[in-house]
Write a protein that holds these residues in place. Structure first.
Motif, PDB file in Angstrom:
ATOM      1  N   ASP A 135      33.010  36.134  32.036  1.00  0.00           N
ATOM      2  CA  ASP A 135      33.766  36.455  33.253  1.00  0.00           C
ATOM      3  C   ASP A 135      34.619  37.684  32.981  1.00  0.00           C
ATOM      4  O   ASP A 135      35.408  37.699  32.030  1.00  0.00           O
ATOM      5  CB  ASP A 135      34.655  35.268  33.634  1.00  0.00           C
ATOM      6  N   ARG A 136      34.458  38.719  33.795  1.00  0.00           N
ATOM      7  CA  ARG A 136      35.191  39.971  33.556  1.00  0.00           C
ATOM      8  C   ARG A 136      36.697  39.768  33.694  1.00  0.00           C
ATOM      9  O   ARG A 136      37.478  40.489  33.086  1.00  0.00           O
ATOM     10  CB  ARG A 136      34.730  41.066  34.505  1.00  0.00           C
ATOM     11  N   THR A 137      37.110  38.749  34.480  1.00  0.00           N
ATOM     12  CA  THR A 137      38.548  38.504  34.622  1.00  0.00           C
ATOM     13  C   THR A 137      39.153  37.969  33.320  1.00  0.00           C
ATOM     14  O   THR A 137      40.368  38.002  33.138  1.00  0.00           O
ATOM     15  CB  THR A 137      38.825  37.503  35.762  1.00  0.00           C
ATOM     16  N   TYR A 140      40.342  40.823  29.485  1.00  0.00           N
ATOM     17  CA  TYR A 140      41.619  41.295  28.944  1.00  0.00           C
ATOM     18  C   TYR A 140      42.248  40.228  28.041  1.00  0.00           C
ATOM     19  O   TYR A 140      42.623  40.507  26.899  1.00  0.00           O
ATOM     20  CB  TYR A 140      42.583  41.648  30.080  1.00  0.00           C
ATOM     21  N   GLY A 301      39.114  46.606  41.535  1.00  0.00           N
ATOM     22  CA  GLY A 301      40.017  46.332  40.421  1.00  0.00           C
ATOM     23  C   GLY A 301      39.541  46.897  39.097  1.00  0.00           C
ATOM     24  O   GLY A 301      40.124  46.598  38.035  1.00  0.00           O
ATOM     25  N   ASP A 302      38.458  47.733  39.129  1.00  0.00           N
ATOM     26  CA  ASP A 302      37.916  48.286  37.890  1.00  0.00           C
ATOM     27  C   ASP A 302      38.934  49.166  37.181  1.00  0.00           C
ATOM     28  O   ASP A 302      39.105  49.090  35.957  1.00  0.00           O
ATOM     29  CB  ASP A 302      36.656  49.107  38.179  1.00  0.00           C
ATOM     30  N   SER A 305      41.892  47.107  35.615  1.00  0.00           N
ATOM     31  CA  SER A 305      41.549  46.447  34.352  1.00  0.00           C
ATOM     32  C   SER A 305      41.392  47.471  33.235  1.00  0.00           C
ATOM     33  O   SER A 305      41.789  47.234  32.090  1.00  0.00           O
ATOM     34  CB  SER A 305      40.267  45.627  34.499  1.00  0.00           C
ATOM     35  N   ASP A 350      29.313  45.160  31.725  1.00  0.00           N
ATOM     36  CA  ASP A 350      30.200  45.132  32.887  1.00  0.00           C
ATOM     37  C   ASP A 350      30.276  46.502  33.543  1.00  0.00           C
ATOM     38  O   ASP A 350      30.325  46.618  34.769  1.00  0.00           O
ATOM     39  CB  ASP A 350      31.593  44.679  32.448  1.00  0.00           C
TER      40      ASP A 350
END
Length: 618
Positions: A135-137, A140, A301-302, A305, A350
């Motif tokens: 999951d890209r979220t 971070y 939101g790219d 992040s 991603d």
């Protein structure tokens, strides 16, 4: 899923093997050595105690056998961990702190639990890497967790494995050869201490990361229609528009929410960078598609992040570099490299997905044809400009900055290039350049927006003259572009001239002047009135009025001694007896300038090696 190139898979496999060695080699060596030594120690102890028991007079045979059986079942390797109250005297005799038995027992335990901890660390690294894919979220938080875990774990591994290495440096020689080397123990200990210092200092060191763009701000007064268009498109996409527009001459467009240095200003918030040379070849609808693509990154939101993750990646990479180049710290750096490579694969996947999605949004916002044509034009311009700059930089004549004209070369040559066979071959693997992301190849992006553009049509699209451009709506565009090209070409000419100073032999006075501009003779004072001179020709001393020419140098070694410092030159040819031929250049009185002297010698010899390789290759 992104296909990982075979070269990258090979590199990843190599790093994985190195990481296994970094995590397990020293503790496994300690574990097996201590176990071997304990078995030898047990056998010797049991044999010795059995002989003494057998020598006891008046002891019944059954009791002797019982006592011998006891020691066989409870050898020194196990007694230190026993809680049997009847073995208290036995433990007290053998397990005193720092005794041989205590040391081997402790080494065995510490190495075992280090192996367990190393296995858990490896599983954690692989798990956190997998989490970044899920999951890209979570990317971070996954990276920050992995960053803290691997940096502190690498420092801890240095401490623990370093202690093992110091211990082994004594016991391996003492056990097998019945002697030890204090010098070896001291060297290993100092190396471990230095490594731990580098690791801990690297953890707390804060690296200042700053993104910089070469360009100038475009105010709303200078381009009211462009600003209006950008805001209108942002409104349609339901995202906040950029607060800044920066115009430059780089062959790319991008948006960022990270602080961006432009000239003497630090821009914060949302910034859109536009390329003036590209805006000159893009029709307004094609440029709109590019703007839509960049605004889609803001909406998704790219950029947010990237702004959060970017500084962390820079900090981590600086730590990796410090560990790789910090001496003994290099043995644990593969663990850091492994996590970074796994995370890089996740980021690359991603990035591709973000680009494909942004392209589809731009196609829907404007038209599929507009985004497809813009991709072809941008890739063609970027490919040809790179080709021209490579050719110009490769020339062996100095460039006149006033007449260099890179922009003119590109403008005049793009059409013939687009009609050549080289163009199609280059475009099949081309991608649209971007400073922050690894973009997919251009043909993949065309298929993604549903535009099956024929290869034979790419050339005509690349040179199609736009009916109207956004450059025409930027009042300051010509002045900005002129200033930026002037600065760029001046720097290009300077860099090219500096490269010529490395390439020229030289063959004439003009070439010699270029080389001497960057490599003038350097003179160092020796004892009395003697001097040593380093030049593009070689090393000359006034003491004997001789010069050792660079072509006669194979290796150089600076030696210090109580009889005077000297530079030992090893020549390519052999001496009379077949041994290496050397020349000793005496450097009495140079002690205070030895570092400057060695740096100069290395610098000028490196120039000569580069020059000779270039001359032979050319």
């Amino acid at each position: 899923m992104t296909a990982v190139p075979s070269s990258f898979r090979t590199a990843l496999a190599k790093v994985f093997v190195y990481a296994l060695l970094a995590l397990f080699l020293v503790p496994a060596g300690t574990y097996f050595f201590s176990g071997y030594a304990q078995r030898d120690q047990d056998a010797g102890f049991v044999a010795g105690i059995s002989q003494r028991i057998d020598a006891e007079k008046g002891m019944p045979a059954a009791e002797k056998q019982a006592r011998k059986d006891y020691y066989r079942l409870n050898p020194p390797s196990t007694i230190c961990g026993s809680t049997d109250p009847e073995a208290q005297d036995y433990r007290a005799a053998l397990c005193e702190r720092y005794s041989d038995v205590w040391q081997f027992n402790m080494a065995r335990k510490v190495s075992f639990w280090t192996l367990v901890a190393s296995a858990l660390l490896l599983v954690s690294v692989l798990g956190l890497g997998a989490l970044a894919f899920a999951d890209r979220t979570l990317q971070y938080s996954s990276f920050v967790t992995g960053w803290r875990l691997t940096t502190w774990a690498s420092a801890a591994a240095l401490v623990v494995q370093g202690a093992m290495a110091v211990w082994l440096s004594f016991w391996v020689t003492a056990f097998f050869f019945h002697k030890y080397s204090p010098k070896l123990i001291i060297v290993v200990g100092l190396a471990v201490a230095a490594g731990v210092f580098v690791a801990v200092a690297g953890i707390f060191k804060r690296v200042h990361s700053e993104s910089r763009a070469v360009g100038e701000l475009v105010s709303e007064e200078d381009a009211p229609l462009l600003w209006k268009r950008i805001r209108h498109m942002a409104e349609r996409l339901k995202t906040e528009p950029p607060q800044h527009i920066v115009a430059g001459i780089d062959a790319n467009f991008f948006v960022t929410e990270a602080p961006l240095a432009v000239g003497d200003k630090l821009l914060t918030g949302r910034t859109l960078f536009v390329s003036l040379p590209l805006l000159r070849i893009l029709d307004q609808s094609e440029a709109d598609a590019v703007f839509g693509h960049e605004l889609a990154h803001l909406r998704g939101g790219d950029t947010k992040s990237s702004a959060l993750l970017g500084p962390k990646l820079v900090q981590y990479d600086h730590y990796r570099h410090a560990m790789r180049t910090g001496g003994l710290t290099a043995i644990v750096s593969p663990v850091l490299d492994l996590y970074r490579m796994i995370f890089e694969i996740a980021l690359a996947r991603d990035s591709r997905e973000r680009e494909f999605k942004a392209d589809r949004i731009a196609a829907k916002l404007i038209t599929p044809a507009a985004i497809a044509q813009s991709l072809v034009k941008i890739a063609a311009y970027a490919q040809y400009r790179h080709k021209i700059e490579d050719e110009l930089f490769g020339r062996n004549e100095r460039h006149d900055q006033a007449t260099l004209g890179i922009a003119s070369f590109v403008a005049q040559g793009l059409a013939p290039y687009a009609a050549s066979d080289d163009f199609l071959a280059a475009m099949k693997t081309a991608n649209v350049p971007h400073p922050y992301d690894s973009h997919p190849a251009m043909p993949e992006r065309l298929r993604n927006v549903g535009m099956a553009v024929k290869e034979q049509d790419w050339g005509s699209i690349a040179v199609r003259v736009p009916a109207a451009t956004w450059v025409q709506q930027i009042l300051t565009a010509d002045a900005i572009e002129q200033r930026l090209w002037s600065d760029y070409e001046q720097q290009f000419a300077q860099d090219h001239e500096r490269s010529l100073a490395y390439r020229y032999e030289p063959a004439n006075d003009a070439e010699r002047a270029v080389v001497l501009k960057y490599f003038p003779p350097v003179v160092f004072q020796l004892k009395g009135d003697d001097t040593v001179e380093i030049s593009i020709d070689g090393i000359r001393t006034s003491a004997d009025e001789t010069t050792v020419f660079w072509d006669a140098v194979k290796a150089l070694e600076y030696k210090e001694s109580s009889f005077g410092n000297a530079l030992i030159v090893t020549h390519p040819d052999k001496g009379a007896l077949g041994t290496a031929k050397t020349t000793k250049i005496k450097l009495g009185g140079l002690a205070k300038q030895k570092d400057e002297f060695n740096a100069a010698v290395g610098h000028y010899w490196q120039r000569h090696q580069i020059m000779r390789a270039h001359q032979q290759g050319g």
